[in-house]
Design a protein around this motif. Structure first.
Motif, PDB file in Angstrom:
ATOM      1  N   ARG A 263     -19.872  -8.449  -5.841  1.00 44.73           N
ATOM      2  CA  ARG A 263     -19.629  -7.490  -4.523  1.00 44.73           C
ATOM      3  C   ARG A 263     -18.479  -7.797  -3.444  1.00 44.73           C
ATOM      4  N   ALA A 264     -18.524  -9.340  -3.123  1.00 47.82           N
ATOM      5  CA  ALA A 264     -17.921  -9.824  -1.983  1.00 47.82           C
ATOM      6  C   ALA A 264     -16.300  -9.676  -2.344  1.00 47.82           C
ATOM      7  N   PRO A 265     -15.573 -10.021  -3.642  1.00 51.86           N
ATOM      8  CA  PRO A 265     -14.434  -9.712  -3.868  1.00 51.86           C
ATOM      9  C   PRO A 265     -13.895  -8.100  -3.922  1.00 51.86           C
ATOM     10  N   LEU A 266     -14.897  -7.461  -4.200  1.00 53.39           N
ATOM     11  CA  LEU A 266     -14.512  -5.936  -4.185  1.00 53.39           C
ATOM     12  C   LEU A 266     -14.443  -5.451  -2.819  1.00 53.39           C
ATOM     13  N   ARG A 267     -15.348  -6.046  -1.899  1.00 54.40           N
ATOM     14  CA  ARG A 267     -15.408  -5.439  -0.723  1.00 54.40           C
ATOM     15  C   ARG A 267     -14.239  -5.978   0.106  1.00 54.40           C
ATOM     16  N   ARG A 268     -13.793  -7.243  -0.125  1.00 56.22           N
ATOM     17  CA  ARG A 268     -12.394  -7.646   0.699  1.00 56.22           C
ATOM     18  C   ARG A 268     -11.389  -6.925  -0.114  1.00 56.22           C
ATOM     19  N   ALA A 269     -11.286  -6.632  -1.208  1.00 57.70           N
ATOM     20  CA  ALA A 269     -10.033  -5.815  -1.926  1.00 57.70           C
ATOM     21  C   ALA A 269     -10.152  -4.549  -1.243  1.00 57.70           C
ATOM     22  N   VAL A 270     -11.221  -3.751  -1.014  1.00 53.22           N
ATOM     23  CA  VAL A 270     -11.028  -2.373  -0.521  1.00 53.22           C
ATOM     24  C   VAL A 270     -10.821  -2.595   0.987  1.00 53.22           C
ATOM     25  N   CYS A 271     -11.252  -3.515   1.739  1.00 58.14           N
ATOM     26  CA  CYS A 271     -10.848  -3.596   3.015  1.00 58.14           C
ATOM     27  C   CYS A 271      -9.362  -3.904   3.032  1.00 58.14           C
ATOM     28  N   ALA A 272      -8.911  -4.662   2.273  1.00 61.70           N
ATOM     29  CA  ALA A 272      -7.279  -5.016   2.219  1.00 61.70           C
ATOM     30  C   ALA A 272      -6.676  -3.739   1.796  1.00 61.70           C
ATOM     31  N   LEU A 273      -7.083  -3.116   0.856  1.00 67.69           N
ATOM     32  CA  LEU A 273      -6.430  -1.726   0.589  1.00 67.69           C
ATOM     33  C   LEU A 273      -6.528  -0.809   1.683  1.00 67.69           C
ATOM     34  N   ARG A 274      -7.595  -0.519   2.224  1.00 69.02           N
ATOM     35  CA  ARG A 274      -7.538   0.369   3.801  1.00 69.02           C
ATOM     36  C   ARG A 274      -6.496  -0.112   4.510  1.00 69.02           C
ATOM     37  N   ALA A 275      -6.461  -1.492   4.778  1.00 67.36           N
ATOM     38  CA  ALA A 275      -5.525  -1.853   5.732  1.00 67.36           C
ATOM     39  C   ALA A 275      -3.862  -1.364   5.213  1.00 67.36           C
ATOM     40  N   ALA A 276      -3.876  -1.655   4.161  1.00 64.97           N
ATOM     41  CA  ALA A 276      -2.468  -1.482   3.508  1.00 64.97           C
ATOM     42  C   ALA A 276      -2.355   0.133   3.446  1.00 64.97           C
ATOM     43  N   LEU A 277      -3.257   0.993   3.663  1.00 60.73           N
ATOM     44  CA  LEU A 277      -2.843   2.374   3.855  1.00 60.73           C
ATOM     45  C   LEU A 277      -2.953   2.692   5.445  1.00 60.73           C
ATOM     46  N   GLY A 278      -3.185   1.988   6.300  1.00 59.09           N
ATOM     47  CA  GLY A 278      -3.357   2.323   7.328  1.00 59.09           C
ATOM     48  C   GLY A 278      -4.651   2.904   7.869  1.00 59.09           C
ATOM     49  N   ALA A 279      -5.778   2.768   7.030  1.00 62.94           N
ATOM     50  CA  ALA A 279      -6.833   3.557   7.221  1.00 62.94           C
ATOM     51  C   ALA A 279      -7.957   2.567   7.535  1.00 62.94           C
ATOM     52  N   SER A 280      -7.779   1.373   8.018  1.00 66.42           N
ATOM     53  CA  SER A 280      -8.687   0.350   8.333  1.00 66.42           C
ATOM     54  C   SER A 280      -9.870   0.976   9.325  1.00 66.42           C
TER      55      SER A 280
ATOM     56  N   ARG B 298      -0.151 -10.175  -2.573  1.00 68.57           N
ATOM     57  CA  ARG B 298       0.465 -10.906  -1.710  1.00 68.57           C
ATOM     58  C   ARG B 298      -0.683 -11.631  -0.947  1.00 68.57           C
ATOM     59  N   ALA B 299      -1.771 -10.967  -0.587  1.00 70.49           N
ATOM     60  CA  ALA B 299      -2.855 -11.700  -0.140  1.00 70.49           C
ATOM     61  C   ALA B 299      -3.540 -12.306  -0.976  1.00 70.49           C
ATOM     62  N   THR B 300      -3.841 -12.102  -2.074  1.00 69.82           N
ATOM     63  CA  THR B 300      -4.697 -12.809  -3.138  1.00 69.82           C
ATOM     64  C   THR B 300      -3.819 -13.693  -4.189  1.00 69.82           C
ATOM     65  N   GLY B 301      -2.586 -13.480  -4.332  1.00 72.05           N
ATOM     66  CA  GLY B 301      -1.780 -14.259  -5.103  1.00 72.05           C
ATOM     67  C   GLY B 301      -1.936 -13.838  -6.636  1.00 72.05           C
ATOM     68  N   SER B 302      -2.504 -12.510  -6.659  1.00 78.12           N
ATOM     69  CA  SER B 302      -2.262 -11.930  -8.239  1.00 78.12           C
ATOM     70  C   SER B 302      -1.219 -11.034  -8.394  1.00 78.12           C
ATOM     71  N   ARG B 303      -1.076 -10.497  -9.480  1.00 82.32           N
ATOM     72  CA  ARG B 303      -0.370  -9.336  -9.874  1.00 82.32           C
ATOM     73  C   ARG B 303      -0.737  -8.118 -10.402  1.00 82.32           C
ATOM     74  N   LEU B 304      -1.209  -7.076  -9.486  1.00 81.03           N
ATOM     75  CA  LEU B 304      -1.752  -6.022  -9.753  1.00 81.03           C
ATOM     76  C   LEU B 304      -0.911  -4.864  -9.971  1.00 81.03           C
TER      77      LEU B 304
END
Length: 178
Positions: free
Chosen positions: A30-47, A164-170
């Protein structure tokens, strides 16, 4: 879901990600998924907006997909927006309930099977699938080629920010629809 979603998100809790694991077949971190959703909301300007995320098994996804899309089979993601929005538009809150974007149901059993078959990382694919669901909550669709292009571009943009935040390529979930 009818307007207002499943009620998963507490209506007075702006800025929250309510994450619920409603299945037991697949262990979900759950923790990585929650962090990802929070980062994605921020990228959408919807934090500032709340979102509910449900990790669901095949039976629930089959029922929801049958009820709302007339396709009684499991699917990877279903989104139930609280607002009707044009692509990329943010809600204009007038009351506490308006601070909720809606609910995303992730079909984790189906996603897990696909990851097992392809060798992809489950956490990464859950993040990509959540990005797709978030885009739907903000009015993006993929019913036509033009809508698809717009959605793929937005998914790529927010996944690049997460990468960029996680060092992955999604890559966007919608990339191969058309």
């Amino acid at each position: 879901m009818p307007r207002g979603g499943s009620g998963l998100v507490s209506r007075g809790s702006a800025m929250s990600v309510a994450l619920r694991n409603a299945q037991r077949a697949v262990p979900v971190r759950r923790a990585p998924l929650r962090r990802a959703v929070c980062a994605l909301r921020a990228a959408l300007g919807a934090s500032r907006f709340s979102v509910g995320v449900v990790c669901a098994g095949d039976p629930l996804m089959r029922r929801l997909n049958g009820a709302y899309r007339q396709r009684p089979e499991p699917t990877d993601v279903l989104s139930f927006p609280f607002h009707r929005l044009e692509p990329g538009q943010l809600p204009r809150p007038r009351c506490p309930e308006d601070w909720t974007l809606g609910d995303i149901f992730l079909g984790v059993e189906l996603i897990h099977r696909r990851c097992r078959d392809s060798g992809e990382d489950l956490d990464a694919v859950l993040a990509v699938t959540a990005a797709h669901g978030l885009c739907h909550l903000l009015g993006y669709r993929h019913g036509t080629r033009d809508e698809w292009r717009q959605m793929v571009e937005k998914e790529a943009e927010i996944l690049e920010a997460l990468s960029r935040a996680t060092g992955s390529r999604l890559r966007p979930l919608s990339a191969e629809l058309f």
